[in-house]
Design a protein around this motif. Structure first.
Motif, PDB file in Angstrom:
ATOM      1  N   LEU A   4       0.824  -1.198   0.000  1.00 36.46           N
ATOM      2  CA  LEU A   4       0.000   0.000   0.000  1.00 36.46           C
ATOM      3  C   LEU A   4       0.856   1.244   0.000  1.00 36.46           C
ATOM      4  O   LEU A   4       1.861   1.326   0.701  1.00 36.46           O
ATOM      5  N   ALA A  32      -4.552   4.888   2.178  1.00 41.72           N
ATOM      6  CA  ALA A  32      -4.044   3.619   1.673  1.00 41.72           C
ATOM      7  C   ALA A  32      -3.017   2.984   2.597  1.00 41.72           C
ATOM      8  O   ALA A  32      -2.642   1.827   2.415  1.00 41.72           O
ATOM      9  N   ALA A 407     -12.714  -6.911  -2.165  1.00 36.60           N
ATOM     10  CA  ALA A 407     -11.672  -5.878  -2.182  1.00 36.60           C
ATOM     11  C   ALA A 407     -11.266  -5.550  -0.746  1.00 36.60           C
ATOM     12  O   ALA A 407     -11.907  -5.970   0.214  1.00 36.60           O
ATOM     13  N   LEU A 410     -10.504   0.745   2.095  1.00 32.86           N
ATOM     14  CA  LEU A 410      -9.597   1.858   2.369  1.00 32.86           C
ATOM     15  C   LEU A 410     -10.390   2.962   3.061  1.00 32.86           C
ATOM     16  O   LEU A 410     -11.371   3.469   2.507  1.00 32.86           O
ATOM     17  N   LYS A 436      -9.323  -1.158  -2.445  1.00 31.49           N
ATOM     18  CA  LYS A 436      -8.340  -1.680  -3.401  1.00 31.49           C
ATOM     19  C   LYS A 436      -8.843  -3.050  -3.834  1.00 31.49           C
ATOM     20  O   LYS A 436      -8.934  -3.983  -3.035  1.00 31.49           O
ATOM     21  N   ASN A 441      -6.243  -2.295  -8.628  1.00 28.06           N
ATOM     22  CA  ASN A 441      -6.680  -0.914  -8.800  1.00 28.06           C
ATOM     23  C   ASN A 441      -7.468  -0.427  -7.593  1.00 28.06           C
ATOM     24  O   ASN A 441      -8.117  -1.213  -6.896  1.00 28.06           O
ATOM     25  N   THR A 442      -7.419   0.879  -7.367  1.00 25.31           N
ATOM     26  CA  THR A 442      -8.242   1.506  -6.334  1.00 25.31           C
ATOM     27  C   THR A 442      -9.515   2.042  -6.975  1.00 25.31           C
ATOM     28  O   THR A 442      -9.475   2.693  -8.016  1.00 25.31           O
ATOM     29  N   LYS A 517      -3.737   1.837 -10.377  1.00 25.86           N
ATOM     30  CA  LYS A 517      -2.863   1.254  -9.349  1.00 25.86           C
ATOM     31  C   LYS A 517      -2.079   2.376  -8.694  1.00 25.86           C
ATOM     32  O   LYS A 517      -1.072   2.840  -9.210  1.00 25.86           O
TER      33      LYS A 517
END
Length: 518
Positions: A4, A32, A407, A410, A436, A441-442, A517
């Motif tokens: 992260l 993150a 996921a 965050l 994430k 990818n976020t 990313k």
């Protein structure tokens, strides 16, 4: 596990509108560096009950139907649900579960008993859709299974026999019967609940009485170690906390007593009045606001129950499952009141987005939720009319959030949150949730709750800003069988320059963006 990176700072500035007291500037921080829990894919679970056309016509039409089908399951609905990546199915209820006797739904269909569905419309239940059909449907979708056992009118033996029929591979009479009925291998039962709404339609019980019954029944519910379901206790509703308090006090999970989760139910009613709930369409602006205001109450209820569990279950062995939630309006005119059929509009999609954001925040305990219900009932993904089918705004809301399944959460913090006001009441004008995804990818999900006024969002340190937007000029925009594409998501992208993107989030909209990313 992805490494992260530092905190992502996202700054927002808002234009003034008639519903905001003044223009405002809001910062969103996506942290993150301090990820939260994994967002269990079952937060996006579905609920299917023997209610109205939720199963019959909506899912099951029979092999001889003129509606295209695969072994009796209608193909258009099956395909739409596959594209939705439905992670979990809950069945057979709901209130129906505590009057459902599983033996009515096995064996040759033409020999199954015809019963009356006394909970929902007083119609004949021919039991064409039973245990084998449910698991076949779940397997076609690749979904996990949640079976709700009959505590209200059943017996410990009936519940034990059903679990053995489904899960065992021993050479018993029950297993031989299952094989005779066409299933050689055991079914995979992922979750099993002992009763439903035991405070109401499931028996009008007290928490103490139910807790004692739970311990009695669960003592005899056994399955092979590799097919042991998680066991769910029937909890409370709305602001009730006494069920969670009593169950977590009286039931201490051990090798001989399992309670993996406590359920909770909450429905959004715009008027907060069960007698006159409000219309699904053609509603006044005040009921746009009140529906959103009512749905946000679920966060307080979750927070209060989670606090009890944190005290009584510090090792976090017990989950808190919101296994019934969604909007509930007055039924559409001209339909059977017992079928709970209602239209589904942009408002429902916004409400779905807000609830998803809340569930994500409490994902450490809220590891499953089940929207009510999947097809043709309450806040449905899909509506059918004989051979016709339409997808609802709620369907699209769930589809947009597929990247959030499994996921990593965050944390998101917002400063100077603008308020959307109606009279003396107010709710946040903006809601956000980030994660994430498994693809690295976020993703960020944004909801603008206002009927008027776009929100301009500046995102820093992003690789990209592209995704989908769901909105409309009409607050009750919905799809019809004559016009099935009135509302659906549109692609959205913003230019990124030096890691910065400016996003305009329209009024009354839901947006999910892939930030790359980071």
């Amino acid at each position: 596990m992805f490494k992260l990176k530092p905190v992502l700072f996202c700054c927002l500035s808002l234009f003034a509108s008639s519903v905001l007291a003044k223009s405002a500037s809001v910062d969103i921080n996506i942290d993150a560096q301090h990820p939260g829990a994994v967002l269990n894919k079952n937060i996006y679970g579905q609920f299917m009950e023997h209610l109205g056309r939720g199963i019959y016509e909506g899912i099951w039409v029979g092999k001889n139907s003129s509606i295209p089908n695969k072994d009796g399951f209608r193909l258009d609905v099956l395909q739409a649900l596959k594209e939705l990546k439905v992670p979990l199915l809950r069945w057979p209820g709901g209130c129906f579960a505590d009057e459902y006797h599983w033996r009515d739904g096995i064996g040759p269909r033409d020999q199954r008993p015809r019963t009356v569905n006394s909970n929902w419309g007083g119609v004949i239940e021919d039991n064409a859709f039973g245990t084998h059909e449910f698991f076949e449907f779940a397997e076609l979708l690749g979904a996990e299974t949640y079976v709700n056992g009959n505590l209200g009118t059943g017996s410990p033996k009936e519940m034990v026999d059903w679990l053995n029929y489904m899960t065992s591979d021993a050479d018993t009479t029950l297993v031989r019967e299952r094989k005779k009925n066409g299933r050689d291998k055991p079914f995979k039962v992922d979750y099993f609940a002992i009763g439903n709404e035991s405070w109401g339609c499931g028996g009008n019980m007290t928490p103490d009485y139910y807790a004692d019954l739970y311990k009695q029944y669960s003592a005899f519910l056994k399955a092979p170690a590799d097919n042991m379901p998680k066991f769910i206790a029937s909890g409370g509703t709305n602001e009730q906390t006494d069920w969670t308090q009593t169950l977590s006090d009286k039931i201490k999970p051990s090798w001989s007593l399992r309670m993996d989760a406590i359920s909770h139910h909450y429905y959004t009613i715009p008027t907060n009045n069960w007698e006159t709930k409000g219309s699904a369409t053609g509603f006044p602006k005040e009921q746009w606001f009140s529906a959103l205001q009512q749905t946000l109450r679920i966060e307080d209820f979750i927070k209060q129950n989670v606090a009890i569990l944190d005290k009584n279950d510090p090792d976090k062995k017990v989950g808190f499952y919101v296994d019934e939630w969604g909007t509930w309006y007055d039924v559409d005119k001209g339909t059977n009141p017992g079928f709970l059929y209602q239209q589904n509009t942009l408002r429902d999609a916004i409400i779905a987005g807000l609830n998803i954001h809340i569930f994500n925040r409490y994902a450490e305990r809220v590891q499953m939720t089940n929207i009510a219900q999947m097809v043709n009932v309450l806040q449905a993904m899909i509506l059918t009319d004989k051979e016709k089918m339409i997808l609802t705004p709620t369907y699209y809301a769930f589809k947009m959030h597929i990247p959030f399944q499994d996921a990593t959460y965050l944390p998101v913090s917002l400063s100077n949150i603008p308020q959307y006001k109606s009279g003396d009441a107010s709710i946040p004008a903006l809601s956000a949730s980030a994660a994430k995804a498994q693809d690295g990818n976020t993703y960020i999900s944004l909801v603008n709750t206002q009927l008027e006024g776009a929100i301009e969002v500046t995102l820093d340190q992003v690789k990209q800003a592209k995704g989908q937007l769901l909105t409309s000029d009409k607050m009750d925009q919905h799809n019809t069988f004559a016009q099935p594409h009135n509302i659906q998501p549109s692609d959205y992208s913003a230019k990124v320059k030096n890691g910065k993107a400016v996003i305009s989030v329209p009024a009354k909209s839901l947006m999910v963006l892939n930030l790359g990313k980071i």
